[in-house]
Design an enzyme around this catalytic site. Structure first.
Site, PDB file in Angstrom:
ATOM      1  N   CYS A 126       0.832  -1.207   0.000  1.00  0.00           N
ATOM      2  CA  CYS A 126       0.000   0.000   0.000  1.00  0.00           C
ATOM      3  C   CYS A 126       0.868   1.259   0.000  1.00  0.00           C
ATOM      4  CB  CYS A 126      -0.988  -0.042   1.154  1.00  0.00           C
ATOM      5  SG  CYS A 126      -2.478   0.936   0.851  1.00  0.00           S
TER       6      CYS A 126
ATOM      7  N   GLU B 112      -2.741  -9.592   2.995  1.00  0.00           N
ATOM      8  CA  GLU B 112      -3.050 -10.178   4.309  1.00  0.00           C
ATOM      9  C   GLU B 112      -4.538 -10.185   4.616  1.00  0.00           C
ATOM     10  OE1 GLU B 112      -3.778  -6.062   5.107  1.00  0.00           O
ATOM     11  OE2 GLU B 112      -2.221  -7.053   3.937  1.00  0.00           O
TER      12      GLU B 112
ATOM     13  N   HIS C 120      -3.817  -5.298  -0.374  1.00  0.00           N
ATOM     14  CA  HIS C 120      -3.544  -5.904   0.928  1.00  0.00           C
ATOM     15  C   HIS C 120      -3.676  -7.425   0.865  1.00  0.00           C
ATOM     16  CE1 HIS C 120      -3.181  -2.468   3.747  1.00  0.00           C
ATOM     17  NE2 HIS C 120      -3.850  -1.843   2.792  1.00  0.00           N
TER      18      HIS C 120
END
Length: 367
Positions: free
Chosen positions: A258, A346, A344
């Protein structure tokens, strides 16, 4: 079963457009911030506690918010980071047996203001047409002119440094100290789940404040460096940009997610820009140009990397493209141990589409 007498509230946008709503609770009466929207059907607690949302008024496009309550394990930081919440239907009575708190109690504990019963479909349409802008939500219906004047002076997100508001003040450790490898994490606003995914790859982490130097990070004798997500504009973060440049020049394995991705781009002379209304949701399609496979990704960013400059950079290989608008979603440096993505991995909406990125990072520092 809880019942509430709802108080009239109002949303005023920077362009003076107004929407009527109701206050969710009486713990606060006014909140300012940049308005944005997230299209996720689930995961509101992860959104509210994501440091990258610091200073933003969050509009949830899902019609029902609060229906499954909150759970401590789902926090992505130590507290909610949004400036305020705007939703269509707010549920005071969660149905999930394992929830620790109702969303109402969760927001009240952080003195976070929220409004509901608002036409979020019309609001999101307006944002998509006219772009992200500052806004205020309030129950002070008798002070609308005053609220408009305050809104004029509220800081713009463009050029705003916010990492200092969400970064750790002191270094701390995460994971198993007996792990084979060590990773130095530059905390620009890191999510807890990122730390969990990194530590699962045989790594012990030391998390450093946003303004740490490369020398600070290298005192940990790490095998690799990770640059985290963050709220705000990446361009004011001069020390982080210099750190990234020095780490890359020394060929230290480096991974950015990011805003960390944007920091790496800036360190290579590639510019970033403020997007019209950003990408925020858990269903964003990304094409991996290396494998030819598509991924369903979670995204949360209002700034992006200049794709034209990246394409013309001799040391850059673009690896990922956002399929909705063709913006740059990932790249690597051809001759260095460095890569980054705008989304993202995760967060796992795929749910496992992008887990390989952490494995790629592991292969880079373990080789």
């Amino acid at each position: 079963m809880r019942y509430h007498k709802k108080i009239d509230a109002i949303l005023i946008l920077e362009d003076h457009t107004q929407f009527k709503g109701k206050a969710v609770s009486n713990n606060q009466d006014t909140a300012f911030g940049e308005i944005c929207f997230n299209t996720g059907m689930t995961g509101y607690q992860e959104i509210f506690t994501d440091p990258s949302y610091h200073g933003q008024l969050m509009v949830t496009t899902n019609a029902h918010i609060g229906n499954y309550g909150t759970h401590t394990d789902e926090n992505q930081s130590n507290s909610p980071k949004i400036a305020g919440l705007i939703c269509k239907n707010f549920s005071y009575n969660p149905s999930r047996a394992s929830s620790n708190l109702s969303l109402e109690d969760f927001l009240n504990q952080s003195n976070l203001f929220a409004i509901s019963d608002l036409d979020t479909r019309a609001l999101v349409h307006h944002i998509r047409q006219h772009g992200a802008m500052n806004a205020v939500i309030s129950t002070q219906l008798d002070k609308i002119d005053q609220l408009k004047e305050q809104l004029k002076t509220y800081p713009k997100m463009n050029g705003l440094e916010l990492a200092s508001k969400v970064s750790t003040q002191k270094p701390y450790y995460f994971g198993n100290k007996n792990s084979t490898y060590k990773i130095a994490v530059l905390d620009l606003g890191v999510k807890t789940n990122i730390l969990k995914y990194l530590s699962k790859r045989e790594a012990y982490l030391k998390v450093f404040p946003y303004n740490s130097s490369l020398e600070d990070l290298m005192s940990f004798e790490p095998n690799a460096i990770f640059l985290s997500n963050s709220p705000g504009d990446p361009q004011p973060l001069k020390s982080a940009i210099e750190l990234a440049k020095s780490a890359i020049d020394k060929n230290i394995p480096t991974f950015g997610i990011c805003l960390g991705h944007q920091i790496i781009a800036l360190s290579q002379g590639i510019s970033t820009f403020k997007m019209h209304h950003g990408h925020r949701g858990i269903n964003h399609p990304v094409m991996n140009l290396v494998t030819g496979k598509s991924e369903i990704t979670s995204q949360n960013h209002g700034f992006a990397v200049n794709k034209d400059e990246a394409e013309n950079h001799s040391d850059i290989e673009i690896t990922h493209i956002h399929l909705n608008d063709q913006t740059l979603a990932g790249f690597r440096l051809k001759e260095k141990k460095c890569f980054s993505v705008q989304y993202h991995p995760e967060a796992g909406p795929g749910p496992n589409d992008a887990n390989y990125l952490f494995d790629d990072f592991y292969k880079m520092y373990a080789s």
